[in-house]
Motif scaffolding. Structure first.
Motif: not given
Length: 308
Positions: A21-25, A111-128
């Protein structure tokens, strides 16, 4: 006619539920801002159109506030967006943006500090990812994760620890999906495989797990081990994650910088490009990926000896 041809379009951003959802939002929020700019409408007028404040409109345009279908419809009317195909795609993205984010089933444990990463990583093309001290969370076994979480949170209730473990275990699922899975390029210091987490048995099983993942996901998981000889190139000191997305025109790169009890996020191109250069340099001086399995086997042999 020229103005119509230059109008921003959302049609290049597909409807992909697996991206979350976060990527679409975020993509839709940026598109609404571009539509407002194209219509030359100020924030005060746009906010008045949907009976809200300018600060709330700003949060909507950055993906931090919910996008309600009636509000989006009124904004599109105000901005002169008439194309039926555009409006149909936007309506679909609004519905997708309202779905739960990946972390929400574990809201009390994420953890609230991790939530933005958790929300966006499924939309990633590449993660380093660079990890100087531990196996990255995506690649941990449950018992390794339990020890790491408990070490950082010795008074945390057992139930919350187990929820954090379940959350951590499900993150690898994005690499196994059939549609547009991301590639995870993980760099770890060689010390990660020398530092005993729990017991020699835990380390032995963790390294076995990494070897199995490399066999299972040969094109989606690329693992580099950086020796101590890399010197200053490896002296970053804290975990770094760089996300690049499938829809580059709609989603800017994101960098996650982990701190002990907090995290920083960077999305300005000047900053994300700098961290990408740092990580690319680290990949370049780390052991070649072709040596990873051999180095893991060597570490496995050493931990097997300690298990006796």
């Amino acid at each position: 006619m020229a103005a119509d041809q230059q109008a921003p379009s959302i049609l290049g951003f597909p409807h992909r539920p697996e991206w979350g959802a976060a990527a679409h939002r975020k993509a839709l929020a940026g598109h609404l801002r571009r539509c407002r700019d194209h219509a030359r409408i100020g924030t005060r007028q746009a906010a008045r159109c949907i009976d809200t404040s300018e600060s709330t409109l700003s949060r909507m345009e950055t993906g931090l506030a919910a996008l309600k279908p009636p509000d989006v419809k009124r904004l599109l009317d105000e901005y002169g967006v008439r194309d039926p195909e555009e409006r149909t795609r936007i309506a679909l993205l609004v519905r997708e943006a309202a779905q739960p984010d990946a972390w929400q089933p574990y809201a009390h444990a994420a953890p609230p500090t991790l939530r933005p990463l958790l929300a966006m990583e499924p939309a990633a093309r590449r993660i380093i990812s660079y990890e100087p001290q531990l196996v990255p969370g995506w690649l941990q076994t449950a018992e390794y994760a339990r020890i790491v979480i408990r070490a950082g949170h010795p008074t945390m209730p057992a139930g919350e620890v187990e929820d954090r473990i379940r959350l951590r275990m499900q993150r690898i699922a994005m690499l196994r999906r059939q549609t547009d899975p991301p590639t995870l390029l993980a760099v770890m210091d060689s010390e990660v495989f020398q530092r005993e987490v729990g017991s020699p048995g835990v380390m032995h099983r963790q390294i076995e797990h990494l070897l199995k993942l490399l066999e299972e996901l040969p094109y989606r998981l690329r693992l580099h081990i950086a020796p101590l000889s890399v010197g200053a190139a490896g002296a970053i000191g804290h975990p770094v994650v760089h996300l690049r997305f499938f829809a580059d025109d709609y989603l800017p790169d994101m960098v996650y910088l982990e701190q002990y009890e907090s995290a920083l996020y960077r999305e300005k191109p000047s900053e994300t490009e700098r961290y990408q250069a740092v990580l690319n340099n680290l990949v370049g001086v780390a052991n070649p990926i072709e040596q990873t399995a051999t180095l893991l086997q060597q570490a496995l042999t050493e931990w097997r000896k300690r298990c006796r």
